[in-house]
Design a protein around this motif. Sequence first.
Motif, PDB file in Angstrom:
ATOM      1  N   LEU A   4      -6.632   5.420   3.607  1.00 42.24           N
ATOM      2  CA  LEU A   4      -6.349   3.989   3.515  1.00 42.24           C
ATOM      3  C   LEU A   4      -7.446   3.285   2.724  1.00 42.24           C
ATOM      4  N   ALA A   5      -8.688   3.617   2.992  1.00 41.01           N
ATOM      5  CA  ALA A   5      -9.803   3.005   2.264  1.00 41.01           C
ATOM      6  C   ALA A   5      -9.725   3.340   0.775  1.00 41.01           C
ATOM      7  N   ARG A   6      -9.438   4.607   0.460  1.00 43.66           N
ATOM      8  CA  ARG A   6      -9.311   5.002  -0.949  1.00 43.66           C
ATOM      9  C   ARG A   6      -8.137   4.303  -1.623  1.00 43.66           C
ATOM     10  N   ALA A   7      -7.022   4.197  -0.920  1.00 41.95           N
ATOM     11  CA  ALA A   7      -5.848   3.534  -1.490  1.00 41.95           C
ATOM     12  C   ALA A   7      -6.146   2.070  -1.787  1.00 41.95           C
ATOM     13  N   ARG A   8      -6.791   1.394  -0.862  1.00 39.52           N
ATOM     14  CA  ARG A   8      -7.128  -0.014  -1.077  1.00 39.52           C
ATOM     15  C   ARG A   8      -8.091  -0.173  -2.249  1.00 39.52           C
ATOM     16  N   GLN A   9      -9.071   0.704  -2.345  1.00 36.98           N
ATOM     17  CA  GLN A   9     -10.018   0.641  -3.457  1.00 36.98           C
ATOM     18  C   GLN A   9      -9.317   0.905  -4.788  1.00 36.98           C
ATOM     19  N   GLN A  10      -8.434   1.891  -4.811  1.00 36.76           N
ATOM     20  CA  GLN A  10      -7.701   2.191  -6.038  1.00 36.76           C
ATOM     21  C   GLN A  10      -6.824   1.011  -6.443  1.00 36.76           C
ATOM     22  N   LEU A  11      -6.188   0.352  -5.474  1.00 35.99           N
ATOM     23  CA  LEU A  11      -5.371  -0.818  -5.791  1.00 35.99           C
ATOM     24  C   LEU A  11      -6.233  -1.951  -6.349  1.00 35.99           C
TER      25      LEU A  11
END
Length: 169
Positions: free
Chosen positions: A146-153
Amino acid sequence: MTIFKHPIIEHIPSLRRYARALLGGRAEDADDLVQDTLERAYAKWHLWNVGAKLRPWLFSIMHNLFINQVVLLKNRAAHVSLDDAMELSVIANPGARLEAMELVHAVSRLPESSRTVLLLVTLEDFSYADTAKILDIPIGTVMSRLARARQQLRNMLSDTPQVELKVMK
């Protein structure tokens, strides 16, 4: 129990929403996934534990079907039905529509593992524990994806890419 009073019925709207988000808005593929999920749930109804939450069980079925069908869905030609095209044309604010389309596009570009966690937690409002159970992964993996997905977004949607700082020890 009649079909119209079945407890699964109330979960169909959230299953449809998640399927559409998971499949990048492809309504026909999403409807197929929901139908397959409902068919599997009815066929396996005897396996559901009466005291357990029904919603995570249904989403687990959908996730497993998605994983099994993802290769087939990628190979199908993409098209937009007239109903979907009409829905898109109703939005009056072109700036908001463009931002929404950019967000949908950015989410669809995320790796599948990050996208599913992001959609389950943010769109479907599942807890980290329920998301871990649905995806059959540890809760720590849910949190890191979730943290990686938010950062990528954030990186995809910002004008200037943000750099993730790592502390060296």
